[in-house]
Design an enzyme around this catalytic site. Sequence first.
Site, PDB file in Angstrom:
ATOM      1  N   ARG A  37       0.505-106.173 -37.178  1.00 58.82           N
ATOM      2  CA  ARG A  37       0.889-104.820 -36.788  1.00 58.82           C
ATOM      3  C   ARG A  37       2.207-104.835 -36.032  1.00 58.82           C
ATOM      4  O   ARG A  37       2.413-105.690 -35.169  1.00 58.82           O
ATOM      5  CB  ARG A  37      -0.206-104.213 -35.903  1.00 58.82           C
ATOM      6  CG  ARG A  37      -1.367-103.689 -36.701  1.00 58.82           C
ATOM      7  CD  ARG A  37      -2.542-103.318 -35.840  1.00 58.82           C
ATOM      8  NE  ARG A  37      -2.218-102.483 -34.685  1.00 58.82           N
ATOM      9  CZ  ARG A  37      -3.134-102.008 -33.846  1.00 58.82           C
ATOM     10  NH1 ARG A  37      -4.415-102.267 -34.043  1.00 58.82           N
ATOM     11  NH2 ARG A  37      -2.794-101.281 -32.814  1.00 58.82           N
ATOM     12  N   ARG A  80       1.589-100.811 -24.329  1.00 61.88           N
ATOM     13  CA  ARG A  80       0.197-100.417 -24.607  1.00 61.88           C
ATOM     14  C   ARG A  80      -0.731-100.879 -23.482  1.00 61.88           C
ATOM     15  O   ARG A  80      -1.618-100.140 -23.063  1.00 61.88           O
ATOM     16  CB  ARG A  80      -0.249-100.986 -25.962  1.00 61.88           C
ATOM     17  CG  ARG A  80       0.425-100.241 -27.123  1.00 61.88           C
ATOM     18  CD  ARG A  80       0.370-101.029 -28.414  1.00 61.88           C
ATOM     19  NE  ARG A  80      -0.976-101.211 -28.886  1.00 61.88           N
ATOM     20  CZ  ARG A  80      -1.395-102.259 -29.593  1.00 61.88           C
ATOM     21  NH1 ARG A  80      -0.550-103.221 -29.917  1.00 61.88           N
ATOM     22  NH2 ARG A  80      -2.639-102.343 -29.983  1.00 61.88           N
ATOM     23  N   ARG A 138      -3.747-111.438 -34.407  1.00 60.30           N
ATOM     24  CA  ARG A 138      -4.443-110.435 -35.229  1.00 60.30           C
ATOM     25  C   ARG A 138      -3.788-110.286 -36.593  1.00 60.30           C
ATOM     26  O   ARG A 138      -2.571-110.176 -36.717  1.00 60.30           O
ATOM     27  CB  ARG A 138      -4.437-109.084 -34.505  1.00 60.30           C
ATOM     28  CG  ARG A 138      -4.951-107.955 -35.355  1.00 60.30           C
ATOM     29  CD  ARG A 138      -5.500-106.805 -34.566  1.00 60.30           C
ATOM     30  NE  ARG A 138      -4.612-106.242 -33.573  1.00 60.30           N
ATOM     31  CZ  ARG A 138      -5.023-105.383 -32.634  1.00 60.30           C
ATOM     32  NH1 ARG A 138      -6.280-105.010 -32.566  1.00 60.30           N
ATOM     33  NH2 ARG A 138      -4.165-104.911 -31.760  1.00 60.30           N
ATOM     34  N   ARG A 161      -8.526 -91.514 -25.119  1.00 57.82           N
ATOM     35  CA  ARG A 161      -7.670 -92.422 -24.360  1.00 57.82           C
ATOM     36  C   ARG A 161      -7.075 -91.739 -23.136  1.00 57.82           C
ATOM     37  O   ARG A 161      -6.367 -92.384 -22.373  1.00 57.82           O
ATOM     38  CB  ARG A 161      -6.512 -92.877 -25.255  1.00 57.82           C
ATOM     39  CG  ARG A 161      -6.665 -94.303 -25.807  1.00 57.82           C
ATOM     40  CD  ARG A 161      -5.499 -94.515 -26.742  1.00 57.82           C
ATOM     41  NE  ARG A 161      -5.150 -95.864 -27.019  1.00 57.82           N
ATOM     42  CZ  ARG A 161      -5.505 -96.531 -28.117  1.00 57.82           C
ATOM     43  NH1 ARG A 161      -6.323 -95.994 -28.998  1.00 57.82           N
ATOM     44  NH2 ARG A 161      -5.039 -97.740 -28.331  1.00 57.82           N
ATOM     45  N   LYS A 211     -12.971-104.153 -30.104  1.00 57.00           N
ATOM     46  CA  LYS A 211     -13.703-102.923 -30.461  1.00 57.00           C
ATOM     47  C   LYS A 211     -13.828-102.778 -31.977  1.00 57.00           C
ATOM     48  O   LYS A 211     -14.898-102.535 -32.523  1.00 57.00           O
ATOM     49  CB  LYS A 211     -12.997-101.679 -29.882  1.00 57.00           C
ATOM     50  CG  LYS A 211     -12.752-101.740 -28.389  1.00 57.00           C
ATOM     51  CD  LYS A 211     -12.028-100.521 -27.873  1.00 57.00           C
ATOM     52  CE  LYS A 211     -10.624-100.307 -28.406  1.00 57.00           C
ATOM     53  NZ  LYS A 211      -9.649-101.331 -27.984  1.00 57.00           N
TER      54      LYS A 211
END
Length: 219
Positions: A160, A171, A126, A87, A13
């Site tokens: 992260r 998550r 990431r 969310r 996203k």
Amino acid sequence: MVFVFFGPPGSGKGTQAQYLVKKYGFRHISTGQLLRQEIQNKTALGLDIKSHIEAGELVSDDVMLELVKNVFKDKNSEHVIFDGFPRTVHQAIAFEDILSVNNLRVDLVINFEVSFDHLLERVKGRLTCKTCGHVYHEINNPPIKTGVCDFCHGVEFEKRNDDEDSALKRRFELYKTETQTVKDFYSDRGIVVSIDASLAVETVKKNVEKALADLGIVS
Ligand code: ADP
Ligand code: AMP
């Protein structure tokens, strides 16, 4: 217009939103990024939510709605992408009210579909530029010049904390149990377009642009 980019953590996203910001000047609101800024700036809110985020839990609806209300106080843009919000169904319902006060509504939801196998590999690789927050992937989507951010020329990158195993597991779990139902909320309104987000970054870019072009938003 208001767009919601919807999909599990790591579905791309933010990557696609970054592209649309650069190419078309869209505004990109990543609620995760707003929260990370609060943590980085050590604000009262940042200190309060830090452990929550690091554990992969959702931040309360009340806090999120306050943050999102403030987005509309700052400045107006023709097109705004919400990435990572709403969310929960409660957030989605309250978002309608926030938008209507500003004479807006959600115009399009792009649903990023990816299998969970892909997600793990994406999130594990990431990397975020420490200076400007631009997101890369060690292998799939590195900066053009190794070790230098394409946008701000920063040379420090970080992973992260919540991309580590236990937070990540939580998550994904929360996405399945809480967040996925938000898609049904928007599907009932007929504004969801699903795209295959497991394809290469460049292909997904084309498909996102096609979804926007079909509505006459870009040409
Ligand atoms: P999200 O915002 O949905 O959490 P990101 O945009 O941060 O996801 O992407 C997660 C990771 O996957 C990043 O490292 C990014 O560079 C990489 N990525 C994004 N889109 C793709 C894609 N289509 N193919 C492979 N890797 C991707
Ligand atoms: P993201 O950058 O979208 O992956 O979000 C990172 C983290 O920020 C999430 O795991 C949550 O802890 C928090 N967060 C971001 N957006 C929301 C939201 N809309 N509601 C609740 N928590 C959120």
